[in-house]
Each structure stands twice: as structure tokens, then as C-alpha cells.
Design an enzyme around this catalytic site. Structure first.
Site, short mmCIF file in Angstrom:
data_model
loop_
_atom_site.label_atom_id
_atom_site.label_comp_id
_atom_site.label_asym_id
_atom_site.label_seq_id
_atom_site.Cartn_x
_atom_site.Cartn_y
_atom_site.Cartn_z
N THR A 66 0.82 -1.21 0.00
CA THR A 66 0.00 0.00 0.00
C THR A 66 0.85 1.26 0.00
O THR A 66 1.99 1.25 0.49
CB THR A 66 -0.89 0.00 1.26
OG1 THR A 66 -1.53 1.26 1.39
CG2 THR A 66 -0.09 -0.25 2.53
N ASP A 67 0.27 2.35 -0.48
CA ASP A 67 0.99 3.65 -0.42
C ASP A 67 1.06 4.18 1.01
O ASP A 67 1.84 5.10 1.30
CB ASP A 67 0.33 4.68 -1.34
CG ASP A 67 -1.12 4.99 -1.00
OD1 ASP A 67 -1.70 4.35 -0.09
OD2 ASP A 67 -1.70 5.90 -1.65
N GLU A 68 0.26 3.59 1.93
CA GLU A 68 0.23 4.13 3.30
C GLU A 68 1.57 3.92 4.03
O GLU A 68 1.82 4.55 5.05
CB GLU A 68 -0.91 3.50 4.10
CG GLU A 68 -2.25 3.83 3.49
CD GLU A 68 -3.43 3.58 4.43
OE1 GLU A 68 -3.23 3.35 5.62
OE2 GLU A 68 -4.57 3.65 3.92
N TYR A 127 -2.05 -0.50 10.92
CA TYR A 127 -2.16 -1.16 9.60
C TYR A 127 -0.95 -0.86 8.73
O TYR A 127 -0.28 -1.77 8.24
CB TYR A 127 -3.45 -0.71 8.88
CG TYR A 127 -3.43 -1.02 7.39
CD1 TYR A 127 -3.52 -2.35 6.95
CD2 TYR A 127 -3.30 -0.01 6.44
CE1 TYR A 127 -3.48 -2.65 5.59
CE2 TYR A 127 -3.27 -0.31 5.09
CZ TYR A 127 -3.36 -1.62 4.66
OH TYR A 127 -3.32 -1.92 3.32
N LYS A 172 2.09 -3.30 7.32
CA LYS A 172 2.39 -3.49 5.90
C LYS A 172 3.84 -3.08 5.61
O LYS A 172 4.54 -3.74 4.83
CB LYS A 172 1.43 -2.68 5.02
CG LYS A 172 0.00 -3.16 5.02
CD LYS A 172 -0.21 -4.55 4.43
CE LYS A 172 -0.02 -4.60 2.93
NZ LYS A 172 -0.39 -5.94 2.38
P1 NAD Z 1 -9.75 -7.31 1.94
O1 NAD Z 1 -9.79 -7.03 3.39
O2 NAD Z 1 -10.94 -7.06 1.10
O3 NAD Z 1 -9.36 -8.85 1.70
C1 NAD Z 1 -8.36 -9.50 2.45
C2 NAD Z 1 -8.50 -11.00 2.21
O4 NAD Z 1 -7.46 -11.65 2.97
C3 NAD Z 1 -9.83 -11.58 2.71
O5 NAD Z 1 -10.37 -12.45 1.75
C4 NAD Z 1 -9.46 -12.33 3.98
O6 NAD Z 1 -10.29 -13.43 4.24
C5 NAD Z 1 -8.03 -12.76 3.67
N1 NAD Z 1 -7.25 -12.99 4.88
C6 NAD Z 1 -7.15 -12.15 5.97
N2 NAD Z 1 -6.38 -12.74 6.91
C7 NAD Z 1 -5.98 -13.93 6.41
C8 NAD Z 1 -5.17 -14.97 6.93
N3 NAD Z 1 -4.64 -14.90 8.15
N4 NAD Z 1 -4.96 -16.06 6.14
C9 NAD Z 1 -5.51 -16.16 4.91
N5 NAD Z 1 -6.31 -15.20 4.38
C10 NAD Z 1 -6.53 -14.09 5.13
O7 NAD Z 1 -8.47 -6.54 1.40
P2 NAD Z 1 -8.24 -5.76 0.03
O8 NAD Z 1 -8.73 -4.39 0.17
O9 NAD Z 1 -8.68 -6.61 -1.08
O10 NAD Z 1 -6.63 -5.69 0.04
C11 NAD Z 1 -5.87 -6.76 -0.49
C12 NAD Z 1 -4.40 -6.41 -0.36
O11 NAD Z 1 -4.12 -5.22 -1.07
C13 NAD Z 1 -3.93 -6.17 1.08
O12 NAD Z 1 -2.65 -6.72 1.21
C14 NAD Z 1 -3.91 -4.66 1.20
O13 NAD Z 1 -2.95 -4.25 2.14
C15 NAD Z 1 -3.52 -4.27 -0.21
N6 NAD Z 1 -3.98 -2.94 -0.65
C16 NAD Z 1 -5.31 -2.60 -0.54
C17 NAD Z 1 -5.72 -1.36 -1.03
C18 NAD Z 1 -7.19 -0.94 -0.96
O14 NAD Z 1 -7.48 0.20 -1.31
N7 NAD Z 1 -8.11 -1.79 -0.56
C19 NAD Z 1 -4.80 -0.50 -1.61
C20 NAD Z 1 -3.46 -0.88 -1.70
C21 NAD Z 1 -3.06 -2.12 -1.22
O1 DAU Z 2 -4.16 4.00 0.41
C1 DAU Z 2 -4.37 2.63 0.31
C2 DAU Z 2 -5.22 2.16 1.47
O2 DAU Z 2 -6.55 2.63 1.22
C3 DAU Z 2 -5.23 0.64 1.63
O3 DAU Z 2 -3.93 0.20 1.94
C4 DAU Z 2 -6.20 0.21 2.72
O4 DAU Z 2 -6.25 -1.19 2.80
C5 DAU Z 2 -7.57 0.76 2.39
O5 DAU Z 2 -8.46 0.46 3.43
C6 DAU Z 2 -7.52 2.28 2.17
O6 DAU Z 2 -7.26 2.96 3.42
P1 DAU Z 2 -8.04 4.30 3.83
O7 DAU Z 2 -8.00 4.43 5.29
O8 DAU Z 2 -7.55 5.46 3.02
O9 DAU Z 2 -9.52 3.92 3.30
P2 DAU Z 2 -10.97 4.16 3.94
O10 DAU Z 2 -11.97 3.80 2.88
O11 DAU Z 2 -11.10 3.51 5.26
O12 DAU Z 2 -11.01 5.73 4.15
C7 DAU Z 2 -10.85 6.63 3.07
C8 DAU Z 2 -10.90 8.04 3.64
O13 DAU Z 2 -12.24 8.31 4.09
C9 DAU Z 2 -10.02 8.25 4.84
O14 DAU Z 2 -9.52 9.59 4.82
C10 DAU Z 2 -10.97 8.09 6.03
C11 DAU Z 2 -12.29 8.61 5.48
N1 DAU Z 2 -13.50 7.97 6.00
C12 DAU Z 2 -13.57 6.62 6.00
C13 DAU Z 2 -14.70 5.97 6.42
C14 DAU Z 2 -14.77 4.45 6.44
C15 DAU Z 2 -14.59 8.74 6.38
O15 DAU Z 2 -14.53 10.00 6.35
N2 DAU Z 2 -15.73 8.11 6.79
C16 DAU Z 2 -15.83 6.74 6.84
O16 DAU Z 2 -16.90 6.23 7.24
#
Ligand code: NAD
Ligand code: DAU
Length: 349
Positions: free
Chosen positions: A130-132, A155, A159
Site C-alpha cells: 500500500t501507499d500508506e 495497519y 504493511k
Molecule cells: P480485503 O480485506 O478485502 O481482503 C483481504 C483477504 O485476505 C480476505 O479475503 C481475507 O479473508 C483474507 N485474509 C485475511 N487474513 C488472512 C489470513 N490470516 N490467512 C488467509 N487469508 C486471510 O483486502 P483488500 O482491500 O482486497 O486488500 C488486499 C491487499 O491489497 C492487502 O494486502 C492490502 O494491504 C492491499 N492494498 C489494498 C488497497 C485498498 O485500497 N483496498 C490499496 C493498496 C493495497
Molecule cells: O491508500 C491505500 C489504502 O486505502 C489501503 O492500503 C487500505 O487497505 C484501504 O483500506 C484504504 O485505506 P483508507 O483508510 O484510506 O480507506 P478508507 O476507505 O477507510 O477511508 C478513506 C478516507 O475516508 C479516509 O480519509 C478516512 C475517510 N472515511 C472513511 C470511512 C470508512 C470517512 O470519512 N468516513 C468513513 O466512514
């Protein structure tokens, strides 16, 4: 036939990656390993679950011995590792799961790959991050591949730790790794704890849309299929030991994003323009809330020819249409423990 392990394939991004690989590469066997936490959902993969080149294995990556057994059984040619605890708010209220899954789980997979592969020719361990990990930006600037790590939530710290360990296994043992760090994804099958699906669900049901703080935090949004496309390119053409940043050049202040979403949804729901604006509810800010993320994706664009395919308004409209058409999916994922999570996060906030 090559056998590829995709971890976390029942989650949001993982399901798009699994679907893409199963459909596009009939000569690959895709093994989706997932323990099915609250975020894992096999309904995300209904359309491909009977394909002959797909197999699901329910397993927890925190079980190191089991990972070695599974590696031995399947003799994977490559790994695309997405399994993780992914939600920042949950990492604030309950950090330990993030340490176990994101750090220990990743090391278990690295150990299994190192020990079972022995010879690394034609192997590849691709870690999705992730970019975080780069921390938080001020009003200007971008995250580059060489930006120093500065994670600020449990988180992102977990990562960042896993990224360091993946690189360490390359430097120490020669494991052939590649890493990508992506910005915020949105699209179908995202669990409604994340901003966009949560807001869609609440607007549809005339419930308050929680906006943290003043809604001024900025995220760089990317349609999930564009991320899956980038993952495909990096898996096949990315250079070993390299890092690639992936992002949409699509920065939105949270409150502006919610306004755009309401504009789209009021039209789709046949409400008068602006009718749902009254649902916007400012709530207590997230602890340690990062102000701004913005990715410079020049490297992947130049090296691999990747670029985002969708404009945000188009991607958001497509996403809204998907959620409105998939009410049953939403009802299923919001049954059970979801209401308790929601009440803890928002009502008691
Ligand atoms: P998600 O939470 O939707 O899915 C995570 C999956 O991992 C789920 O299916 C869960 O069951 C599985 N999992 C969790 N713990 C596990 C374990 N101990 N063993 C086996 N499986 C397990 O997540 P996502 O949003 O699809 O993110 C996927 C990946 O991409 C993550 O590594 C996250 O850090 C990364 N990522 C997400 C975002 C985003 O915006 N969502 C952005 C950049 C990177
Ligand atoms: O940047 C990549 C990341 O983006 C991933 O690595 C994470 O897995 C993914 O969850 C996401 O993280 P964020 O914290 O940025 O996403 P989230 O959707 O939780 O929140 C987006 C923005 O909105 C953040 O500034 C918090 C705000 N927010 C979020 C929720 C859930 C609100 O204002 N209200 C809300 O109810």
C-alpha cells in the site's frame, strides 16, 4: 501448466485478480488461498468457481507449518500475496490481528517459498502493498518508489514491516521478489467498511453518511480492475527486486468525493438533485488520520506501459450501478456481525 498461488483471493482486490488470471490464463492453475475472515467472501468468485483451472484452499497464513505443507503439495511456480487485514480503523481498535496476519503470515509464506522452492529459477514472490507505508503528505508532493517509509497507523506499520521482510528475504536469501504499493482502490465487491461502499449503502438506505473530521483528507482513488491489470503486468514483466507504485493521479478530498457520489446516486435513485446531502454527518476524526496520499506512478507507466483506464466519475458510476444491482450481496455481507461493527464505529463514536 504453471501453478500460481494467490493469497487473499476471496477479498476485494484478490477476487478481481483471481478472476482476471483464471479467465485470461487457461494454462495457469490458480490456487486461491484464503481463511475467509469477515472480509473474505466466496460469493465474490461465483462466476469462475467451477472453472477447471481454479481451486480454493481454505487456510490461514499465520499457520507456518500448514503453509509449508501446501507449498509442498502444489509446487507453486509463483505467488501473488494479497491476504491481509486491510482496514485502518480496525487496526486502531484491534492491532494484534494485523501483526499476526500481515507480518507473521507474510514471513510464513516467505519461509515456505524459500524452503520448498530451494532453486529460485523461474520463480517469483510478488507482495502486494500500500501507499500508506510512505506516511502522510502535506498539500503538495507525491510518493515515489524511493520515498522513505514513515507508516503511522498499526495497519500501515504492519504493511511496512512486511515490505521490509520481503526485501530482506531477497537480499539475504536471494528470493526472487517484486513489490507494488498502490493507492486507494474502489469498485465492485468492496466490503462496506471502506468509505465508498459504506457511503453507497447508507445513501441508498437513507442512513447518515459518516465523514471523519472536516472531510478534508485527500486520497488518490483507482478503479480496482486497473489495479488488477497492473498486478498482471508486474507479475509477468516487473523486474525482480523492484518496487512499483500504482495510483490513479486522481486526488479527491473526502467531502468532495461524497458530494460527487450523492450527485450520482440521487440520479440513479430518482431522488431530486441534492436530496441526499442532508445525510452527510461529520463524526469524530480517525486517530492519527493521514492527511493526504498521492502516488507518482511514472515508473510503471514508463517501464511497463500501464495507465489507469477509467475517469473517476465513470468508475464511480459503474461502482454505484454494481452495488444497486447486487442488493443480495450487500444484504449478505451486512448481516451477522456487521451491525455491531457499525454501531461500535459510528454510533458510539
Ligand atoms: P480485503 O480485506 O478485502 O481482503 C483481504 C483477504 O485476505 C480476505 O479475503 C481475507 O479473508 C483474507 N485474509 C485475511 N487474513 C488472512 C489470513 N490470516 N490467512 C488467509 N487469508 C486471510 O483486502 P483488500 O482491500 O482486497 O486488500 C488486499 C491487499 O491489497 C492487502 O494486502 C492490502 O494491504 C492491499 N492494498 C489494498 C488497497 C485498498 O485500497 N483496498 C490499496 C493498496 C493495497
Ligand atoms: O491508500 C491505500 C489504502 O486505502 C489501503 O492500503 C487500505 O487497505 C484501504 O483500506 C484504504 O485505506 P483508507 O483508510 O484510506 O480507506 P478508507 O476507505 O477507510 O477511508 C478513506 C478516507 O475516508 C479516509 O480519509 C478516512 C475517510 N472515511 C472513511 C470511512 C470508512 C470517512 O470519512 N468516513 C468513513 O466512514
Amino acid at each position: 501448466m504453471k501453478t500460481i498461488l494467490i493469497t487473499g483471493g476471496a477479498g476485494f482486490i484478490g477476487s478481481h485478480v483471481v478472476r482476471r488470471f483464471v479467465k485470461k490464463y487457461p494454462n495457469y492453475k490458480i490456487v486461491n488461498l484464503d481463511t475467509l475472515t469477515y472480509a473474505g467472501n466466496l460469493a465474490n468468485l461465483r462466476d469462475i468457481e467451477k472453472e477447471p483451472n481454479y481451486e480454493f484452499v481454505k487456510a490461514d497464513i499465520t499457520d507456518g507449518e500448514l503453509m509449508k505443507t501446501i507449498f509442498n503439495k502444489y509446487c507453486f511456480d509463483g505467488v501473488i500475496h494479497l491476504a491481509a487485514e486491510s482496514h485502518v480503523d480496525r487496526s486502531i481498535s484491534s492491532p494484534m490481528e494485523f501483526i499476526f496476519t500481515n507480518i507473521v503470515g507474510t514471513v510464513n509464506l516467505l519461509n515456505a517459498a524459500r524452503e520448498i522452492w530451494k532453486e529460485f529459477t523461474d520463480k517469483r514472490f510478488y507482495h502486494i502493498s500500500t501507499d500508506e507505508v510512505y506516511g502522510s503528505l502535506g498539500a503538495t508532493g507525491f510518493f515515489y518508489e524511493d520515498t522513505a517509509y514513515d507508516p503511522r497507523s498499526p495497519y500501515s506499520a504492519s504493511k511496512a514491516s512486511s515490505d521490509h521482510l520481503v526485501r530482506a528475504y531477497h537480499h539475504t536469501y536471494g528470493l526472487p521478489i517484486v513489490i507494488s504499493n498502490c493507492s486507494n482502490n474502489y469498485g465492485p465487491f468492496q466490503f462496506p467498511e471502506k468509505l465508498i461502499p459504506l457511503a453507497i449503502h447508507n445513501i441508498k438506505n437513507n442512513k447518515p453518511v459518516p465523514v471523519y473530521g472536516k472531510g478534508e483528507n485527500i486520497r488518490d482513488w483507482l478503479f480496482v480492475e486497473d489495479h488488477a491489470n497492473a498486478i498482471d503486468l508486474i507479475y509477468h514483466e516487473g523486474r525482480i527486486a523492484e518496487t512499483y507504485n500504482i495510483g490513479g493521479h486522481n486526488e479527491w478530498k473526502n467531502i468532495d468525493l461524497i458530494h460527487l457520489l450523492i450527485e450520482i446516486m440521487d440520479k440513479k435513485l430518482n431522488r431530486s438533485a441534492g436530496a441526499s446531502l442532508s445525510l452527510i454527518t461529520y463524526v469524530k476524526d480517525r486517530a492519527g488520520h493521514d492527511l493526504r496520499y498521492a502516488i507518482d506512478s511514472g515508473k510503471i507507466q514508463e517501464a511497463l506501459g500501464w495507465k489507469p483506464s477509467l475517469q473517476f466519475a465513470e468508475g464511480l458510476e459503474k461502482t454505484v450501478e454494481w452495488y444497486l444491482a447486487n442488493e443480495e450481496w450487500m444484504n449478505n455481507v451486512t448481516s451477522g456481525d456487521y451491525q455491531k461493527y457499525y454501531d461500535d464505529q459510528y454510533v458510539k463514536r
